[in-house]
Write a protein that holds these residues in place. Structure first.
Motif, short mmCIF file in Angstrom:
data_model
loop_
_atom_site.label_atom_id
_atom_site.label_comp_id
_atom_site.label_asym_id
_atom_site.label_seq_id
_atom_site.Cartn_x
_atom_site.Cartn_y
_atom_site.Cartn_z
N TYR A 162 7.66 -10.35 -4.42
CA TYR A 162 9.09 -10.66 -4.48
C TYR A 162 9.53 -10.96 -5.91
O TYR A 162 10.61 -10.54 -6.34
CB TYR A 162 9.36 -11.86 -3.56
N PHE A 163 8.71 -11.69 -6.64
CA PHE A 163 9.07 -12.08 -8.00
C PHE A 163 8.43 -11.16 -9.04
O PHE A 163 7.83 -11.60 -10.01
CB PHE A 163 8.66 -13.52 -8.28
N GLY A 164 8.56 -9.84 -8.86
CA GLY A 164 8.22 -8.90 -9.91
C GLY A 164 6.89 -8.19 -9.80
O GLY A 164 6.42 -7.61 -10.78
N HIS A 165 6.28 -8.23 -8.62
CA HIS A 165 5.02 -7.50 -8.41
C HIS A 165 3.96 -7.85 -9.47
O HIS A 165 3.35 -6.97 -10.08
CB HIS A 165 5.27 -5.99 -8.41
N LYS A 166 3.75 -9.14 -9.68
CA LYS A 166 2.67 -9.55 -10.57
C LYS A 166 1.33 -9.13 -9.94
O LYS A 166 1.17 -9.22 -8.72
CB LYS A 166 2.71 -11.07 -10.80
N PRO A 167 0.37 -8.67 -10.75
CA PRO A 167 -0.89 -8.17 -10.19
C PRO A 167 -1.56 -9.15 -9.24
O PRO A 167 -1.75 -10.33 -9.56
CB PRO A 167 -1.76 -7.93 -11.43
N THR A 168 -1.88 -8.67 -8.06
CA THR A 168 -2.56 -9.45 -7.04
C THR A 168 -3.70 -8.59 -6.52
O THR A 168 -3.48 -7.58 -5.84
CB THR A 168 -1.59 -9.82 -5.89
N ILE A 169 -4.93 -8.98 -6.83
CA ILE A 169 -6.10 -8.15 -6.53
C ILE A 169 -6.78 -8.63 -5.25
O ILE A 169 -7.14 -9.80 -5.13
CB ILE A 169 -7.11 -8.20 -7.70
N ARG A 170 -6.91 -7.73 -4.30
CA ARG A 170 -7.69 -7.98 -3.09
C ARG A 170 -8.90 -7.06 -3.12
O ARG A 170 -8.75 -5.84 -3.20
CB ARG A 170 -6.87 -7.68 -1.83
N PRO A 171 -10.11 -7.58 -3.07
CA PRO A 171 -11.27 -6.70 -3.08
C PRO A 171 -11.26 -5.75 -1.89
O PRO A 171 -11.02 -6.17 -0.75
CB PRO A 171 -12.46 -7.68 -2.98
N ASN A 172 -11.48 -4.49 -2.15
CA ASN A 172 -11.65 -3.51 -1.08
C ASN A 172 -13.09 -3.64 -0.58
O ASN A 172 -13.95 -2.80 -0.86
CB ASN A 172 -11.36 -2.10 -1.61
N ALA A 173 -13.33 -4.72 0.15
CA ALA A 173 -14.70 -5.09 0.52
C ALA A 173 -15.41 -4.00 1.31
O ALA A 173 -16.63 -3.85 1.23
CB ALA A 173 -14.68 -6.40 1.31
N LYS A 174 -14.65 -3.26 2.07
CA LYS A 174 -15.25 -2.22 2.92
C LYS A 174 -15.91 -1.14 2.08
O LYS A 174 -16.95 -0.59 2.45
CB LYS A 174 -14.16 -1.62 3.81
N LYS A 175 -15.32 -0.81 0.95
CA LYS A 175 -15.89 0.20 0.05
C LYS A 175 -16.87 -0.41 -0.95
O LYS A 175 -17.89 0.19 -1.29
CB LYS A 175 -14.76 0.92 -0.70
#
Length: 570
Positions: free
Chosen positions: A429-442
């Motif tokens: 909402y406030f500017g798409h600041k980087p938010t990293i979620r590990p793609n744990a499945k890969k």
């Protein structure tokens, strides 16, 4: 004969004199060699050995050749085709949650003798979702909302009330055009009006509230909805979704003591470095026990986590290998560190860790600290005296972490709990600041086989697998995932950028270009249909087909185990 004997003895003496320096030299060389081996030999402690390995790698330049059984981790991490501190095209997106012209003011629609109370449940962030949805529920019922009650009896054991965490006057004032809010029930005949207690079904939509709650409200005049968490559907009318955003992103503001201390922590991180990463690690014993995963600790780990897991009779016996294949296991601190280095974050980057008790303590954290020596938490950048007013209260301490994570340049989440969801949505909402979620499945296969890979191959694979998991605009299709995580109705885009797909990193400044909403009246899909249970043995092909969704800890529960839900909630 005597002459021959004398010659032989002279020859032996000469040979001995010649051998003495040679023997001395060999002995000296062996002494030096043993000294070097004693210095360079790894400590018997495995953690110290890991620290030595990563520290050696950290001191290397990308051109240094450090040979290890695994791979060389260069100082600079990996190379990326994007700026590591911003999201591509983010300057063209902004939050937009103003009410439409056809959304009547609260003074017009609020009916007399209709009072709605809500009792939230869980930790700080689960309660935040309950408060947000409670405001919308009051609007649906055309009722006056009484300031929500916070959960004081749960696992978190926090006695704080609403006004001790949130700025109650700002909350009432900001939402005054949307919902009438009062601090307590009115008095009638010298007595406070009593309320009727009931519970609403999970994911109840507008019709559900009108059919189930309104008749009771009309009869009793004051109703309290207990255990109010996830009691409002994902799919709502656009105006109600925008109201959700106004509550969550504007009306809920922390009290001055909490906000000031949080900003002080942020300032101290900024004094250390221009940019910093905030990491929500979630590697607590309870969390790991619930996951049912294997973290390489052998029999000791299995026994300890198994004992914790048996506290919850609702949990079935797990298959650790399958859990990891399906991406349901949090990464270890070491794996998180390697992922970040592969994404291009160097050893000089400062990391703020928001976490409870880490399973295994310092031994578990050692590899992460070796990869990122500039390692901080609120306990290391604030004094005990400064934290003393907050430390007895888990929600207030969580609020401090929330502020530091919210204002970080990059936020990394290692689970899909409520804090991760709320912050992911807020940062979009406030500017798409980087938010990293590990793609744990890969990533799990990659970590499994890393001994057979060079660093270059490993880092390249991480970057490939993390595409779509970095918090950039349009990573998730509008309407997919929970609304608090993906508030697509409240995200607007410059109309001119719809044909510009490859612009560079974010630029700062105002843009007066005509703006247009991204979504088409919010085609949300309720959560039940969003999380397919797929066995990774049958690779699902293109990851994009899943729209980068992750399995929610909350959704994984198949029963209402209060303590378990509360532990996992934040």
């Amino acid at each position: 004969m005597a002459l021959q004997r004398r010659r032989h003895n002279n020859y032996q003496r000469i040979r001995i004199r010649l051998l003495i320096p040679l023997i001395s030299g060999v002995a000296a060389a062996l002494l030096v060699l043993f000294s070097l081996l004693s210095i360079l030999a790894p400590s018997p402690n495995d953690t110290d050995h890991l620290r030595h390995f990563y520290t050696s790698s950290l001191n290397a330049t990308p051109d240094d050749a450090i040979t290890t059984p695994v791979f060389c981790v260069p100082r600079g991490g990996g190379k990326m085709d994007r700026h590591v501190w911003s999201s591509r095209n983010s300057e063209h997106f902004h939050g937009c949650s103003d009410a439409g012209n056809k959304f009547p003011k609260a003074q017009v629609i609020t009916q007399a003798n209709r009072y709605l109370m809500i009792a939230t449940s869980g930790g700080l962030n689960q309660q935040r979702t309950g408060i947000t949805d409670g405001v919308v529920a009051a609007r649906i019922l055309n009722a006056t909302l009484v300031i929500p009650k916070l959960d004081q009896k749960s696992f978190w054991k926090d006695s704080s009330n609403f006004s001790e965490i949130f700025d109650v006057d700002w909350f009432i004032s900001y939402l005054s055009k949307d919902v009438k809010i009062i601090k307590q029930l009115p008095r009638r005949g010298g007595k406070t009006l009593s309320s009727y207690n009931m519970r609403v079904p999970r994911k109840c939509n507008e019709r559900c509230y009108v059919n189930r709650i309104l008749p009771v409200l009309l009869k009793k005049h004051a109703v309290q909805l207990s255990k109010f968490d996830y009691r409002l559907a994902n799919r709502l009318d656009t105006e109600y979704q925008k109201l959700r955003c106004r509550v969550n992103y504007h009306a809920l503001r922390f009290t001055n003591p909490i906000f000031s201390m949080g900003e002080k922590l942020v300032h101290r991180m900024r004094m250390r470095s221009k940019h910093y990463i905030a990491l929500h690690l979630r590697f607590e014993p309870d969390m790991l026990a619930f996951s049912g995963c294997d973290y390489g600790g052998g029999e000791k780990e299995q026994k300890e986590l198994g004992t914790i897991r048996r506290r919850w009779k609702t949990l079935h016996r797990s298959n650790p290998d399958r859990q990891r294949r399906q991406g349901k296991c949090p990464l270890t601190p070491e794996e998180v560190g390697l992922m970040l280095r592969a994404l291009g974050y160097g050893s000089d980057v400062h990391i703020y860790v928001a976490s409870g008790e880490v399973y295994g303590g310092e031994e578990t954290l050692a590899p992460l600290k070796a990869l990122f020596p500039n390692f901080h938490s609120k306990d290391t950048i604030a004094t005990k005296e400064e934290l003393e007013p907050f430390s007895p209260f888990s929600s207030r301490m969580a609020a401090l972490d929330f502020i530091v994570c919210d204002e970080s340049d990059v936020f990394v989440t290692n689970n899909n709990g409520n804090m991760a969801k709320i912050l992911a949505g807020r940062r979009r909402y406030f500017g798409h600041k980087p938010t990293i979620r590990p793609n744990a499945k890969k990533l799990y296969r990659l970590f499994l086989n890393r001994n057979n890979l060079t660093w270059e191959v490993f880092a390249s694979s991480v970057r490939t697998f993390q595409k779509g998991f970095m918090g950039e605009p349009k990573e998730v299709r509008p309407g997919r995932g929970g609304f608090h995580e993906n508030p697509s109705t409240c995200i607007c885009e410059d109309s001119v950028t719809k044909v510009e797909k490859t612009s560079g990193p974010r630029k700062f400044g105002k843009d007066n270009t005509n703006r247009k909403n991204v979504t088409n009246n919010d085609q949300d899909v309720d959560d039940e249909s969003e999380w397919p249970d797929m066995d990774d043995d049958e690779d699902q092909g293109d990851e994009k087909g899943m729209f980068n969704e992750t399995i929610s800890d909350y959704e994984a529960l198949n029963s209402e185990d209060p303590e378990l839900e509360e532990i996992l909630s934040d």
